[in-house]
Scaffold this active site. Structure first.
Site, PDB file in Angstrom:
ATOM      1  N   LYS A 185       7.831 -11.261   7.211  1.00 46.40           N
ATOM      2  CA  LYS A 185       8.202 -11.432   5.799  1.00 46.40           C
ATOM      3  C   LYS A 185       9.707 -11.607   5.645  1.00 46.40           C
ATOM      4  O   LYS A 185      10.498 -10.807   6.137  1.00 46.40           O
ATOM      5  CB  LYS A 185       7.734 -10.198   5.015  1.00 46.40           C
ATOM      6  CG  LYS A 185       8.013 -10.225   3.529  1.00 46.40           C
ATOM      7  CD  LYS A 185       7.018 -11.089   2.786  1.00 46.40           C
ATOM      8  CE  LYS A 185       7.404 -11.276   1.328  1.00 46.40           C
ATOM      9  NZ  LYS A 185       6.783 -10.317   0.436  1.00 46.40           N
ATOM     10  N   LEU A 234       0.823  -1.228   0.000  1.00 51.79           N
ATOM     11  CA  LEU A 234       0.000   0.000   0.000  1.00 51.79           C
ATOM     12  C   LEU A 234       0.847   1.263   0.000  1.00 51.79           C
ATOM     13  O   LEU A 234       0.312   2.349  -0.190  1.00 51.79           O
ATOM     14  CB  LEU A 234      -0.953   0.011   1.202  1.00 51.79           C
ATOM     15  CG  LEU A 234      -2.067  -1.047   1.193  1.00 51.79           C
ATOM     16  CD1 LEU A 234      -2.939  -0.902   2.437  1.00 51.79           C
ATOM     17  CD2 LEU A 234      -2.928  -0.940  -0.057  1.00 51.79           C
ATOM     18  N   ARG A 235       2.170   1.090   0.248  1.00 52.44           N
ATOM     19  CA  ARG A 235       3.080   2.246   0.264  1.00 52.44           C
ATOM     20  C   ARG A 235       2.734   3.232   1.373  1.00 52.44           C
ATOM     21  O   ARG A 235       1.966   2.926   2.278  1.00 52.44           O
ATOM     22  CB  ARG A 235       3.116   2.960  -1.101  1.00 52.44           C
ATOM     23  CG  ARG A 235       3.300   2.040  -2.305  1.00 52.44           C
ATOM     24  CD  ARG A 235       4.590   1.268  -2.266  1.00 52.44           C
ATOM     25  NE  ARG A 235       4.858   0.607  -3.549  1.00 52.44           N
ATOM     26  CZ  ARG A 235       5.551  -0.515  -3.676  1.00 52.44           C
ATOM     27  NH1 ARG A 235       6.060  -1.124  -2.621  1.00 52.44           N
ATOM     28  NH2 ARG A 235       5.757  -1.045  -4.869  1.00 52.44           N
ATOM     29  N   HIS A 241       3.356 -14.983  -4.118  1.00 54.21           N
ATOM     30  CA  HIS A 241       3.293 -14.735  -5.567  1.00 54.21           C
ATOM     31  C   HIS A 241       4.001 -15.836  -6.368  1.00 54.21           C
ATOM     32  O   HIS A 241       4.945 -15.595  -7.106  1.00 54.21           O
ATOM     33  CB  HIS A 241       3.844 -13.355  -5.940  1.00 54.21           C
ATOM     34  CG  HIS A 241       5.036 -12.895  -5.137  1.00 54.21           C
ATOM     35  ND1 HIS A 241       6.185 -13.634  -5.028  1.00 54.21           N
ATOM     36  CD2 HIS A 241       5.232 -11.784  -4.397  1.00 54.21           C
ATOM     37  CE1 HIS A 241       7.037 -12.970  -4.258  1.00 54.21           C
ATOM     38  NE2 HIS A 241       6.486 -11.853  -3.863  1.00 54.21           N
ATOM     39  N   ASN A 245       7.675  -3.760   3.264  1.00 51.71           N
ATOM     40  CA  ASN A 245       8.910  -3.256   2.631  1.00 51.71           C
ATOM     41  C   ASN A 245       8.816  -1.773   2.296  1.00 51.71           C
ATOM     42  O   ASN A 245       9.086  -1.342   1.186  1.00 51.71           O
ATOM     43  CB  ASN A 245       9.262  -4.079   1.382  1.00 51.71           C
ATOM     44  CG  ASN A 245       8.217  -3.978   0.284  1.00 51.71           C
ATOM     45  OD1 ASN A 245       7.041  -3.737   0.561  1.00 51.71           O
ATOM     46  ND2 ASN A 245       8.635  -4.161  -0.959  1.00 51.71           N
ATOM     47  N   ASP A 257      -0.350  -9.073  -4.731  1.00 47.42           N
ATOM     48  CA  ASP A 257       0.980  -8.488  -4.881  1.00 47.42           C
ATOM     49  C   ASP A 257       0.904  -7.185  -5.678  1.00 47.42           C
ATOM     50  O   ASP A 257       1.810  -6.849  -6.445  1.00 47.42           O
ATOM     51  CB  ASP A 257       1.972  -9.461  -5.535  1.00 47.42           C
ATOM     52  CG  ASP A 257       3.403  -8.931  -5.433  1.00 47.42           C
ATOM     53  OD1 ASP A 257       3.677  -8.125  -4.525  1.00 47.42           O
ATOM     54  OD2 ASP A 257       4.239  -9.305  -6.278  1.00 47.42           O
TER      55      ASP A 257
HETATM   56  C1  NCD Z   1       7.150  -5.453  -4.909  1.00 40.70           C
HETATM   57  C2  NCD Z   1       7.329  -3.980  -4.542  1.00 40.70           C
HETATM   58  O1  NCD Z   1       7.508  -3.157  -5.437  1.00 40.70           O
HETATM   59  O2  NCD Z   1       7.267  -3.667  -3.352  1.00 40.70           O
HETATM   60  N1  NCD Z   1       7.512  -5.636  -6.287  1.00 40.70           N
HETATM   61  C3  NCD Z   1       7.132  -6.655  -7.098  1.00 40.70           C
HETATM   62  O3  NCD Z   1       7.612  -6.678  -8.232  1.00 40.70           O
HETATM   63  N2  NCD Z   1       6.312  -7.573  -6.719  1.00 40.70           N
HETATM   64  C4  NCD Z   1       7.930  -6.299  -3.980  1.00 40.70           C
HETATM   65  C5  NCD Z   1       7.692  -7.781  -4.103  1.00 40.70           C
HETATM   66  O4  NCD Z   1       6.684  -8.307  -3.625  1.00 40.70           O
HETATM   67  O5  NCD Z   1       8.522  -8.446  -4.716  1.00 40.70           O
HETATM   68 ZN    ZN Z   2       4.891  -8.214  -2.953  1.00 39.68          ZN
END
Ligand code: NCD
Ligand code: ZN
Length: 336
Positions: free
Chosen positions: A104, A20-21, A176, A45, A249
């Site tokens: 995670k 969600l940033r 994923h 992350n 994802d």
């Molecule tokens: C995700 C991200 O941008 O945070 N990117 C992605 O390509 N899926 C990180 C992740 O889940 O690998």
């Molecule tokens: Zn992800």
């Protein structure tokens, strides 16, 4: 083949893996998730990462604040934390008390913001045994970063099986999942090993990324793979195996970050995901499996109560917007 009626009501779905940033992107993306999902497991992350109690609590508040002005206020963010080398049991306990349901594991250098990731499971032994005791799920970005890009998931599997061997009671989600090898590992692995499946890994292949012109909006980690891999993912979903459940994802990046050399990995799929899944299950004549995949199996794996609310989906021409802020969604401009 029987198709869905023009209006269906199903239990409101859960998204068991979403990014969600923060800040302005969060303000746009959280309401979009709340529109489709009752709950979502939010990935940690961010920058800085969600790796302690205080950050987890304040990030959850930031998400709740972002949806508070919108109509779908019942949305619940489910929280995860990022594992770091030599993490202590007491830190895991504090995170668990603050509401974390998953930890995670990002292998170092595997994806967005993973430079501070894990080199070997042996660096997080104390945290893994604490998680196993507390019933916190281990969520894994299952790629070996220094392998050939199409083999990274396959090459991570030996590490996964070492973790399983040492922590037989730990619940693990291979996130994923993107390859036939990964699918096979989950099918043949123990009952407490599951996997999330995204809509893009279910529908597209490398052809959609680099087959004609390069399409950075179809670029994510793990990278979408071969038709054979996609077939294995499709069969896993259509088998109705409860180890496989939906996690979008969805990973928004600003257009400027994606459209450049070394552009960011991540597909902003939330706006298109549910309509695409409805049509996937309908095309495959398996409409009875839709609700299990998006609204039941994930909650069951995480031992969460099933959502009581429902969502009504109507058959109508649904155009995916071209842009949200400066983020281009999956299937932008397409009618689904
Ligand atoms: C995700 C991200 O941008 O945070 N990117 C992605 O390509 N899926 C990180 C992740 O889940 O690998
Ligand atoms: Zn992800």
């Amino acid at each position: 083949m029987k198709s869905f009626s023009d209006k269906i009501s199903i239990r409101k779905p859960d998204d068991m893996h979403v990014h969600l940033r923060q800040g302005e992107i969060l303000k746009v993306c959280a309401p979009e998730s709340a529109k489709w999902f009752e709950r979502a497991l939010v990935m940690p992350n961010t920058n800085p990462p969600i790796n302690n109690r205080e950050r987890l609590i304040s990030y959850k508040k930031e998400i709740e604040e972002a949806i508070s002005y919108h109509e779908n206020k019942t949305f619940t963010p489910l929280m995860s934390f990022k594992l770091y080398p030599e993490m202590k049991e007491e830190d895991v306990i504090k995170l668990s008390e603050a509401g974390a349901i998953a930890g995670k594991l990002y292998p170092e250098g595997s994806t967005t913001n993973s430079e501070d990731g894990i080199k070997s499971w042996e660096q997080i032994k104390e945290a893994l045994s604490a998680m196993s005791k507390l019933g916190i799920v281990l969520s894994i970005h299952g790629e070996k970063p220094d392998s050939f890009v199409l083999e990274r998931e396959k090459d991570y599997l030996p590490e996964l099986f070492k973790i399983i061997e040492h922590y037989p009671d730990l619940k693990i989600v291979l996130e994923h999942i993107s390859s036939a090898d990964g699918i096979n590992a989950v099918i043949t692995g123990p009952a407490n090993l599951g996997a999330t499946i995204t809509v893009h890994h279910l529908l597209i292949t490398l052809d959609d990324l680099i087959g004609q012109g390069i399409d950075p909006h179809n670029f994510c980690k793990p990278v979408v793979k071969t038709p054979k891999d996609r077939e294995a993912i499709k069969n896993a979903v259509l088998s109705g195996n409860r180890k496989f459940f939906f996690g979008s994802d969805s990973a928004p990046h600003l257009e400027s970050a994606k459209l450049k050399a070394g552009g960011s990995a991540g597909i902003f799929s939330v706006p298109a995901a549910i309509p695409l899944l409805v049509s996937f299950f309908e095309k495959n004549g398996s409409q009875e499996l839709l609700e299990n995949f998006i609204s039941k199996y994930g909650a069951e794996f995480y031992k969460l109560p099933l959502n009581k609310s429902s969502i009504t989906l109507e058959r109508k021409e649904n155009k995916i917007p071209g842009k949200f802020l400066d983020i281009i969604p999956f299937m932008a401009g397409f009618f689904i």
